[in-house]
Design a protein around this motif. Structure first.
Motif, PDB file in Angstrom:
ATOM      1  N   LYS A 154      58.936  -6.130   3.099  1.00  0.00           N
ATOM      2  CA  LYS A 154      58.426  -4.846   3.566  1.00  0.00           C
ATOM      3  C   LYS A 154      57.211  -4.440   2.762  1.00  0.00           C
ATOM      4  CE  LYS A 154      61.253  -1.797   0.641  1.00  0.00           C
ATOM      5  NZ  LYS A 154      62.216  -0.659   0.648  1.00  0.00           N
ATOM      6  N   TYR A 155      56.387  -3.603   3.392  1.00  0.00           N
ATOM      7  CA  TYR A 155      55.252  -2.990   2.730  1.00  0.00           C
ATOM      8  C   TYR A 155      55.387  -1.481   2.860  1.00  0.00           C
ATOM      9  CZ  TYR A 155      50.649  -1.175   1.760  1.00  0.00           C
ATOM     10  OH  TYR A 155      49.614  -0.440   1.230  1.00  0.00           O
ATOM     11  N   ILE A 156      55.272  -0.803   1.712  1.00  0.00           N
ATOM     12  CA  ILE A 156      55.238   0.657   1.732  1.00  0.00           C
ATOM     13  C   ILE A 156      53.954   1.141   1.079  1.00  0.00           C
ATOM     14  CG2 ILE A 156      56.359   2.767   0.929  1.00  0.00           C
ATOM     15  CD1 ILE A 156      59.021   1.342   1.172  1.00  0.00           C
ATOM     16  N   THR A 157      53.677   0.614  -0.099  1.00  0.00           N
ATOM     17  CA  THR A 157      52.464   0.973  -0.804  1.00  0.00           C
ATOM     18  C   THR A 157      52.188  -0.083  -1.853  1.00  0.00           C
ATOM     19  OG1 THR A 157      51.355   2.760  -2.022  1.00  0.00           O
ATOM     20  CG2 THR A 157      53.640   2.330  -2.576  1.00  0.00           C
ATOM     21  N   GLY A 158      50.986  -0.046  -2.442  1.00  0.00           N
ATOM     22  CA  GLY A 158      50.703  -0.988  -3.520  1.00  0.00           C
ATOM     23  C   GLY A 158      49.929  -2.199  -3.055  1.00  0.00           C
ATOM     24  N   ALA A 217      53.398 -11.511   3.509  1.00  0.00           N
ATOM     25  CA  ALA A 217      52.671 -10.825   4.569  1.00  0.00           C
ATOM     26  C   ALA A 217      51.539 -10.029   3.929  1.00  0.00           C
ATOM     27  CB  ALA A 217      53.594  -9.896   5.361  1.00  0.00           C
ATOM     28  N   GLU A 218      50.447  -9.948   4.681  1.00  0.00           N
ATOM     29  CA  GLU A 218      49.285  -9.243   4.178  1.00  0.00           C
ATOM     30  C   GLU A 218      49.019  -7.990   4.991  1.00  0.00           C
ATOM     31  OE1 GLU A 218      45.777 -11.594   3.847  1.00  0.00           O
ATOM     32  OE2 GLU A 218      44.757 -10.093   2.622  1.00  0.00           O
ATOM     33  N   ASN A 249      48.440  -5.281  -1.324  1.00  0.00           N
ATOM     34  CA  ASN A 249      48.424  -5.579   0.113  1.00  0.00           C
ATOM     35  C   ASN A 249      49.163  -6.864   0.450  1.00  0.00           C
ATOM     36  OD1 ASN A 249      46.944  -3.280   0.556  1.00  0.00           O
ATOM     37  ND2 ASN A 249      44.993  -4.338   0.754  1.00  0.00           N
ATOM     38  N   LEU A 250      49.329  -7.745  -0.505  1.00  0.00           N
ATOM     39  CA  LEU A 250      50.053  -8.984  -0.274  1.00  0.00           C
ATOM     40  C   LEU A 250      51.493  -8.804  -0.765  1.00  0.00           C
ATOM     41  CD1 LEU A 250      49.829 -11.896   0.755  1.00  0.00           C
ATOM     42  CD2 LEU A 250      49.334 -12.576  -1.615  1.00  0.00           C
ATOM     43  N   PHE A 295      49.632  -6.733   9.986  1.00  0.00           N
ATOM     44  CA  PHE A 295      50.617  -7.078   8.963  1.00  0.00           C
ATOM     45  C   PHE A 295      51.172  -8.450   9.332  1.00  0.00           C
ATOM     46  CE2 PHE A 295      53.067  -6.253   5.369  1.00  0.00           C
ATOM     47  CZ  PHE A 295      54.432  -6.337   5.597  1.00  0.00           C
ATOM     48  N   HIS A 296      50.337  -9.468   9.234  1.00  0.00           N
ATOM     49  CA  HIS A 296      50.701 -10.817   9.650  1.00  0.00           C
ATOM     50  C   HIS A 296      51.615 -11.490   8.633  1.00  0.00           C
ATOM     51  CE1 HIS A 296      47.826 -10.046  12.665  1.00  0.00           C
ATOM     52  NE2 HIS A 296      46.749 -10.562  12.092  1.00  0.00           N
ATOM     53  N   LEU A 297      52.577 -12.197   9.155  1.00  0.00           N
ATOM     54  CA  LEU A 297      53.535 -12.946   8.327  1.00  0.00           C
ATOM     55  C   LEU A 297      53.005 -14.361   8.113  1.00  0.00           C
ATOM     56  CD1 LEU A 297      56.464 -12.894   7.093  1.00  0.00           C
ATOM     57  CD2 LEU A 297      57.196 -13.919   9.253  1.00  0.00           C
TER      58      LEU A 297
END
Lengths: 116, 117
Positions: free
Chosen positions: B49-53, B65-66, B55-56, B74-76
């Motif tokens: 998951k991405y929330i913050t911080g 994911a980036e 980018n990778l 948000f490609h895997l």
């Protein structure tokens, strides 16, 4: 913890019958979600609960569907009467804190429902 | 309006080659983005998951994911695919339901990854 437990794994019923799907979330989780997965529509959120209270049921397709969560460790999804178009895999998921959609959701193995 | 899109229904890649599964999103504010994987006859499993911080984001089984804010993507990715990576992959984003205003997790339509031996 055994994870999210759903029962039954498979259900075959005839049109017009009542169907009850059951879910036991992970202990301590305060969010519980019911999803439906079909080839045509993908994964759809039906309803979710927070601390046993239904928060968003806008995904429930019609009045034939109802869901309850009488306590923190048990939820049911009922279809009455069932129709062939209800045939799908129904998933239950639970998560802990922070608001819906913020934290990891843990999914059960699903109930595959076939309505003949 | 669709919150998350996976433009490819199917991705085939040879074992050992890098893989990419694409996802774009459309939400207001800062997005919460997730990748889940589904193996046959199983429920979805969290990958990352991405929330913050940064980018990778690195996740389970060697996946990463980036997050690209300008491209709302948000490609895997994985540097070297394994046959055992063959599964159905779902991108998801936190967004508000129009009907109720409640926040939910919206899933893409899924991309079936097949890794060819």
């Amino acid at each position: 913890d055994a994870g999210v437990i759903q029962s039954p794994r498979h259900e075959v019923t005839e049109m017009g019958q009542e169907v009850t799907l059951r879910c036991k979330p992970i202990s301590g989780h305060d969010y519980l979600f019911w999803y439906r997965q079909t080839m045509m529509r993908g994964l759809e959120l039906l309803i979710y609960f927070n601390n046993n209270v239904p928060i968003d049921d806008s995904g429930m397709p019609e009045d034939r569907f109802s869901a309850k969560m009488p306590n923190a460790s048990f939820s049911t999804l009922k279809i009455q009467p069932s129709e062939p178009r209800d045939s799908a895999v129904y998933f239950c998921a639970s998560s802990s804190g922070g608001g819906a959609g913020k934290n990891i959701q843990y999914f059960g193995a699903g109930t595959r429902l076939s309505v003949l | 309006a669709q919150s998350v899109a996976q433009p490819e229904d199917q991705v085939n890649v040879a074992e050992g080659n890098p893989l990419t599964v694409k996802c774009t999103y459309s939400v207001s504010g800062n997005p919460y983005l997730f990748w889940y994987v589904q193996y046959p006859n199983r429920g979805l499993q969290f990958l990352l998951k991405y929330i913050t911080g940064d980018n990778l984001v690195k996740g389970s089984y060697g996946f990463e994911a980036e997050f690209n804010k300008s491209q709302t993507s948000f490609h895997l990715k994985k540097p070297s695919a394994l046959v055992s990576d063959s599964a159905l992959y779902f991108c998801a984003v936190r967004a508000r339901t129009v009907e109720t205003g409640a926040n939910n997790l919206f899933f893409g339509t899924g991309t079936r990854l097949t890794v060819i031996p």
